[in-house]
Design a protein around this motif. Structure first.
Motif, PDB file in Angstrom:
ATOM      1  N   SER A  23       0.823  -1.062  -0.024  1.00 55.44           N
ATOM      2  CA  SER A  23      -0.077   0.198   0.220  1.00 55.44           C
ATOM      3  C   SER A  23       0.877   1.395   0.029  1.00 55.44           C
ATOM      4  O   SER A  23       1.910   1.338   0.069  1.00 55.44           O
ATOM      5  N   HIS A  24       0.219   2.360  -0.094  1.00 57.34           N
ATOM      6  CA  HIS A  24       0.903   3.656   0.027  1.00 57.34           C
ATOM      7  C   HIS A  24       0.804   3.929   1.513  1.00 57.34           C
ATOM      8  O   HIS A  24      -0.182   3.809   2.203  1.00 57.34           O
ATOM      9  N   PRO A  25       1.960   4.779   2.009  1.00 54.90           N
ATOM     10  CA  PRO A  25       1.920   5.003   3.435  1.00 54.90           C
ATOM     11  C   PRO A  25       0.510   5.616   3.797  1.00 54.90           C
ATOM     12  O   PRO A  25       0.040   6.493   3.081  1.00 54.90           O
ATOM     13  N   ASP A  26      -0.024   5.268   4.916  1.00 53.43           N
ATOM     14  CA  ASP A  26      -1.358   5.774   5.462  1.00 53.43           C
ATOM     15  C   ASP A  26      -2.492   5.318   4.985  1.00 53.43           C
ATOM     16  O   ASP A  26      -3.814   5.669   5.379  1.00 53.43           O
ATOM     17  N   LYS A  29      -2.450  -0.130   6.017  1.00 53.38           N
ATOM     18  CA  LYS A  29      -1.785  -1.487   6.167  1.00 53.38           C
ATOM     19  C   LYS A  29      -1.718  -2.134   7.499  1.00 53.38           C
ATOM     20  O   LYS A  29      -1.870  -3.195   7.757  1.00 53.38           O
ATOM     21  N   THR A  30      -0.956  -1.087   8.264  1.00 54.41           N
ATOM     22  CA  THR A  30      -0.936  -1.793   9.682  1.00 54.41           C
ATOM     23  C   THR A  30      -2.084  -1.971  10.469  1.00 54.41           C
ATOM     24  O   THR A  30      -2.126  -3.003  11.190  1.00 54.41           O
ATOM     25  N   THR A  31      -3.187  -1.208  10.057  1.00 53.07           N
ATOM     26  CA  THR A  31      -4.619  -1.265  10.989  1.00 53.07           C
ATOM     27  C   THR A  31      -4.815  -2.919  10.489  1.00 53.07           C
ATOM     28  O   THR A  31      -5.439  -3.570  10.987  1.00 53.07           O
ATOM     29  N   ILE A  32      -4.921  -2.872   9.148  1.00 50.34           N
ATOM     30  CA  ILE A  32      -5.525  -4.274   8.790  1.00 50.34           C
ATOM     31  C   ILE A  32      -4.906  -5.376   9.154  1.00 50.34           C
ATOM     32  O   ILE A  32      -5.366  -6.403   9.532  1.00 50.34           O
ATOM     33  N   MET A 144     -10.274  -1.968  -0.503  1.00 49.71           N
ATOM     34  CA  MET A 144     -10.741  -0.436  -0.544  1.00 49.71           C
ATOM     35  C   MET A 144     -10.914  -0.004   0.891  1.00 49.71           C
ATOM     36  O   MET A 144     -12.162  -0.231   1.235  1.00 49.71           O
ATOM     37  N   ASN A 145      -9.943   0.480   1.550  1.00 48.38           N
ATOM     38  CA  ASN A 145     -10.288   0.800   2.931  1.00 48.38           C
ATOM     39  C   ASN A 145     -10.754   2.170   3.443  1.00 48.38           C
ATOM     40  O   ASN A 145     -11.001   2.956   2.518  1.00 48.38           O
ATOM     41  N   LYS A 146     -11.127   2.276   4.536  1.00 50.90           N
ATOM     42  CA  LYS A 146     -11.871   3.497   5.226  1.00 50.90           C
ATOM     43  C   LYS A 146     -13.146   3.860   4.661  1.00 50.90           C
ATOM     44  O   LYS A 146     -13.476   5.288   4.337  1.00 50.90           O
ATOM     45  N   ILE A 147     -14.111   2.859   4.265  1.00 50.97           N
ATOM     46  CA  ILE A 147     -15.410   3.365   3.828  1.00 50.97           C
ATOM     47  C   ILE A 147     -16.292   4.006   4.737  1.00 50.97           C
ATOM     48  O   ILE A 147     -17.226   4.334   4.866  1.00 50.97           O
ATOM     49  N   ASP A 148     -15.703   3.849   6.211  1.00 48.25           N
ATOM     50  CA  ASP A 148     -16.337   4.693   7.177  1.00 48.25           C
ATOM     51  C   ASP A 148     -16.482   5.855   7.243  1.00 48.25           C
ATOM     52  O   ASP A 148     -16.909   6.906   7.642  1.00 48.25           O
ATOM     53  N   ARG A 149     -15.439   6.663   6.184  1.00 54.35           N
ATOM     54  CA  ARG A 149     -15.310   8.183   5.998  1.00 54.35           C
ATOM     55  C   ARG A 149     -16.008   8.370   4.670  1.00 54.35           C
ATOM     56  O   ARG A 149     -16.198   7.322   3.483  1.00 54.35           O
ATOM     57  N   ASP A 150     -16.459   9.457   4.445  1.00 52.49           N
ATOM     58  CA  ASP A 150     -16.918  10.127   3.078  1.00 52.49           C
ATOM     59  C   ASP A 150     -15.851   9.820   2.217  1.00 52.49           C
ATOM     60  O   ASP A 150     -14.929  10.672   2.226  1.00 52.49           O
ATOM     61  N   GLY A 261     -14.260  -2.053   2.692  1.00 54.68           N
ATOM     62  CA  GLY A 261     -14.503  -2.127   4.061  1.00 54.68           C
ATOM     63  C   GLY A 261     -13.628  -1.189   5.007  1.00 54.68           C
ATOM     64  O   GLY A 261     -13.056  -0.176   4.290  1.00 54.68           O
ATOM     65  N   SER A 262     -13.804  -1.192   6.098  1.00 53.80           N
ATOM     66  CA  SER A 262     -12.899  -0.373   6.950  1.00 53.80           C
ATOM     67  C   SER A 262     -12.078  -0.812   8.135  1.00 53.80           C
ATOM     68  O   SER A 262     -12.789  -1.565   8.953  1.00 53.80           O
ATOM     69  N   ALA A 263     -10.956  -1.161   7.935  1.00 53.58           N
ATOM     70  CA  ALA A 263      -9.920  -1.815   8.797  1.00 53.58           C
ATOM     71  C   ALA A 263     -10.006  -1.338  10.382  1.00 53.58           C
ATOM     72  O   ALA A 263     -10.127  -2.005  11.281  1.00 53.58           O
ATOM     73  N   LEU A 264     -10.425   0.266  10.514  1.00 55.35           N
ATOM     74  CA  LEU A 264     -10.392   0.648  11.536  1.00 55.35           C
ATOM     75  C   LEU A 264     -11.686   0.342  12.578  1.00 55.35           C
ATOM     76  O   LEU A 264     -11.312  -0.003  13.515  1.00 55.35           O
ATOM     77  N   THR A 265     -12.522   0.227  11.832  1.00 53.37           N
ATOM     78  CA  THR A 265     -13.989  -0.106  12.546  1.00 53.37           C
ATOM     79  C   THR A 265     -14.068  -1.755  12.406  1.00 53.37           C
ATOM     80  O   THR A 265     -15.163  -1.899  12.743  1.00 53.37           O
TER      81      THR A 265
HETATM   82  P1  G4P Z   1       0.073   2.394   7.071  1.00 52.76           P
HETATM   83  O1  G4P Z   1       0.536   1.405   7.845  1.00 52.76           O
HETATM   84  O2  G4P Z   1      -0.620   1.842   5.551  1.00 52.76           O
HETATM   85  O3  G4P Z   1       1.031   3.692   6.875  1.00 52.76           O
HETATM   86  O4  G4P Z   1      -1.373   2.979   7.768  1.00 52.76           O
HETATM   87  P2  G4P Z   1      -2.077   2.869   8.807  1.00 52.76           P
HETATM   88  O5  G4P Z   1      -2.712   1.555   9.307  1.00 52.76           O
HETATM   89  O6  G4P Z   1      -0.915   3.340  10.081  1.00 52.76           O
HETATM   90  O7  G4P Z   1      -3.113   3.764   9.355  1.00 52.76           O
HETATM   91  C1  G4P Z   1      -3.136   5.348   8.675  1.00 52.76           C
HETATM   92  C2  G4P Z   1      -4.115   6.049   9.440  1.00 52.76           C
HETATM   93  O8  G4P Z   1      -5.449   5.818   8.822  1.00 52.76           O
HETATM   94  C3  G4P Z   1      -4.116   5.936  10.957  1.00 52.76           C
HETATM   95  O9  G4P Z   1      -4.710   7.130  11.482  1.00 52.76           O
HETATM   96  C4  G4P Z   1      -5.284   4.869  11.008  1.00 52.76           C
HETATM   97  O10 G4P Z   1      -6.037   5.031  12.087  1.00 52.76           O
HETATM   98  C5  G4P Z   1      -6.012   5.367   9.875  1.00 52.76           C
HETATM   99  N1  G4P Z   1      -6.963   4.320   9.266  1.00 52.76           N
HETATM  100  C6  G4P Z   1      -6.703   3.112   9.053  1.00 52.76           C
HETATM  101  N2  G4P Z   1      -7.869   2.484   8.609  1.00 52.76           N
HETATM  102  C7  G4P Z   1      -8.864   3.273   8.663  1.00 52.76           C
HETATM  103  C8  G4P Z   1     -10.107   3.053   8.267  1.00 52.76           C
HETATM  104  O11 G4P Z   1     -10.794   2.030   7.900  1.00 52.76           O
HETATM  105  N3  G4P Z   1     -10.925   4.271   8.665  1.00 52.76           N
HETATM  106  C9  G4P Z   1     -10.499   5.332   9.209  1.00 52.76           C
HETATM  107  N4  G4P Z   1     -11.325   6.282   9.106  1.00 52.76           N
HETATM  108  N5  G4P Z   1      -9.080   5.719   9.355  1.00 52.76           N
HETATM  109  C10 G4P Z   1      -8.545   4.371   9.101  1.00 52.76           C
HETATM  110  P3  G4P Z   1      -3.466   8.120  12.089  1.00 52.76           P
HETATM  111  O12 G4P Z   1      -4.434   9.360  12.758  1.00 52.76           O
HETATM  112  O13 G4P Z   1      -2.567   8.388  11.329  1.00 52.76           O
HETATM  113  O14 G4P Z   1      -2.899   7.126  13.124  1.00 52.76           O
HETATM  114  P4  G4P Z   1      -3.588   6.896  14.669  1.00 52.76           P
HETATM  115  O15 G4P Z   1      -3.183   7.932  15.580  1.00 52.76           O
HETATM  116  O16 G4P Z   1      -5.044   6.717  14.601  1.00 52.76           O
HETATM  117  O17 G4P Z   1      -3.054   5.570  15.028  1.00 52.76           O
END
Ligand code: G4P
Length: 530
Positions: A23-26, A29-32, A144-150, A261-265
């Motif tokens: 993935s591209h940074p941020d 990847k780490t979250t999933i 395709m991550n972060k669908i919990d966001r617009d 999907g959404s890795a964070l949630t």
């Molecule tokens: P990376 O390894 O690919 O660099 O990404 P990483 O998982 O560190 O995620 C980058 C940022 O994106 C983090 O926020 C993380 O919480 C957020 N993020 C990951 N997955 C999702 C998602 O499904 N939905 C949303 N809304 N955000 C997501 P951060 O503020 O940079 O770090 P943190 O302080 O929350 O840990």
């Protein structure tokens, strides 16, 4: 091996799923990764892998640079069991930790998961890593991550993915809304709805099954929702106008299944994992230099080294060589031959990687990665094997460096250790070496800044040679046929150098300089490595 042992080997190999997350940074990847580890019970708490990034959990005995950056060997290979599979996730460092190792890691996996930020789409680093996966023809799965966001429109994202990466896509699910309006995922593949927040309305069920026509049977929360109808319409459109699902096309890396999907949630991640495991390949055959094929269930042990990581402890010069097992069973103390030199050795000091701690390997099979403590025997790309017949796997590809520095010894009296160090590190594959045409200056090239830092550190600590590095900056390296070379072609904007095989190449300042050159010398063909 007797029949029972062979049967057991086959059973074990079948269980292996070895992949990298690119993935591209941020992008997440780490979250999933962390969610996957949680499912596998490899970690108990979200934030563990992340904490490593910030150094909180960094182990004390690893290379200083690693420690400062908080990346650790322990998180570069993660192994866990899920359902009946044994999963190996290989980390591909990004950001400033990007290096040739990142690319080479992709040589050791059987599949890749590409995580995309759905708010941003396909970004630069994803493109680079994707290209390497594509070249290998391995299956690529998209999350395709972060669908919990617009974010951006799903159709728009799919279109971009197909266009930019030149791969067909097959959406396995479709988001019903996004951000605050997100209701769930229309799971096209399983013909069901994955509910965002199961509640009393649907008796707390995670899934709502659908009829063949995509209708919800009976009472349901979305029946009269225009959003649901819209999703259904989109999904039907996709079914008609989109690509056909094809297992073979996925296996060849020609079609990427896309999961929203959404890795964070942690929404859609488990379905992704389970479906991924269904389609991701088990370890496959490996080709050798002499066009033979090594099968993962061959009785004799074999593997190749795709990465070498130096230890920081000055008292111990050892490094860890990462070996991908290609056949047979690894047992501690196994006798092997190092193919390049025909040298016999016993592998008694090895390690296996887990998320939280390094453990000694008891046994491992094809698809698994083991770490071998190395005192300077191994080079990147080395094959080792236990059988009588020589095995030599195909060379790992070289990658076109993008960053360059001029390097010299700080102390001119110490030329000998300077040259020894450079030559060994180049051979090992840590860095690429070039010489300028007339002045014979040493120029080293890398794909990421970290490689220079590791180089400097190792020169000092392992070869007692302090170096001075002067940046030449980012350059575009292009090789030319020596027969077409005219030494007057070089200038400061297109520096002419030789690689270590004496092949001439230009280091162009930018695309403009490269175009200018091509216009001036239209017959000269410029080529790059991968
Ligand atoms: P990376 O390894 O690919 O660099 O990404 P990483 O998982 O560190 O995620 C980058 C940022 O994106 C983090 O926020 C993380 O919480 C957020 N993020 C990951 N997955 C999702 C998602 O499904 N939905 C949303 N809304 N955000 C997501 P951060 O503020 O940079 O770090 P943190 O302080 O929350 O840990």
């Amino acid at each position: 091996m007797n029949d029972t042992q062979l049967k057991d080997l086959k059973k074990e190999v079948k269980k292996r799923r070895t992949f990298a997350i690119i993935s591209h940074p941020d992008a997440g990847k780490t979250t999933i990764t962390e969610q996957l580890l949680l499912f596998g019970g490899a970690i108990r708490q979200a934030g563990t892998v992340k904490a490593k990034k910030t150094g909180k959990f960094a182990k004390s005995d690893w290379m200083e640079i690693e420690k400062q950056r908080g990346i650790s060997v322990t998180s570069s290979v993660m192994q866990f069991d899920y359902q009946d599979k044994r999963i190996n996730i290989l980390d591909t460092p990004g950001h400033e930790d990007f290096s040739e190792d990142t690319y080479r890691t992709l040589m050791a996996v059987d599949a890749a998961v590409m995580v995309v930020d759905s708010g941003k789409g396909i970004e630069e680093q994803t493109k680079k890593l994707f290209k390497v996966c594509r070249m290998r023809g391995i299956p690529i799965f998209t999350f395709m991550n972060k669908i919990d966001r617009d974010g951006r429109e799903p159709l728009d994202l799919i279109e971009e993915l197909e266009e930019v990466l030149e791969i067909d896509a097959y959406p396995m699910n479709w988001p019903m809304g996004s951000g605050k309006t997100l209701l769930g995922l229309y799971d096209v593949f399983h013909n069901r709805i994955e509910v965002l927040r199961p509640d009393s309305h649907n008796h707390g069920e995670r899934f709502i099954s659908l009829t063949d026509e995509g209708e919800i049977e009976g009472d349901h929360p979305y029946q009269n929702e225009s959003l649901y109808n819209q999703v259904l319409e989109d999904a039907l459109l996709l079914k008609e106008a989109g690509n056909e699902f094809s297992r073979e096309a996925i296996a060849k890396g020609e079609l990427t299944p896309v999961f929203f999907g959404s890795a964070l949630t942690n929404f859609g991640v488990q379905t992704f994992l389970e479906t991924f495991l269904q389609f991701a390949p088990e370890p496959t055959d490996q080709d050798t230099e002499d066009e033979k094929v090594v099968s993962p269930t061959d009785e004799d042990f074999s593997g190749f080294i795709f990465k070498i990581q130096a230890n920081m402890d000055p008292k111990h010069r050892d490094r860890i060589a990462f070996l991908r097992i290609c056949s047979g069973r690894f047992e501690r103390g196994i006798d092997v031959t190092l193919s390049r030199e025909g040298k016999k050795m016993r592998l008694s000091n090895s390690t296996q990687f887990m998320a939280e701690n390094r453990e000694s390997v008891s046994d491992a099979v094809a698809g698994d990665i083991i770490g071998l403590y190395d005192t300077g025997n191994f080079q990147i790309g080395d094959t080792i094997y236990s059988g009588k017949d020589k095995i030599e796997f195909k060379d790992l590809p070289q990658f076109t460096p993008e960053l360059f520095v001029r390097v010299e010894a700080k102390n001119v009296m110490k030329q000998k250790s300077f040259h020894k160090g450079i030559n060994q590190l180049v051979q090992e594959g840590a860095i690429q070496l070039y010489k300028s045409y007339h002045t014979e200056d040493y120029i080293i090239g890398a794909v990421g800044q970290l490689q220079f830092e590791v180089f400097e550190h190792r020169m000092k600590n392992e070869y007692n040679s302090e170096v001075v590095m002067t940046s030449i900056g980012s350059r575009i390296a292009r090789w030319i046929d020596p027969k077409q070379l005219d030494e007057n072609m070089g200038s400061s904007r297109n520096m002419l150098v030789r690689d270590r095989f004496d092949q001439p190449l230009f280091l162009f300042e930018n695309t403009f300089a490269m175009r200018w050159f091509s216009d001036k010398y239209p017959d000269v063909e410029l080529t790059s490595l991968l």
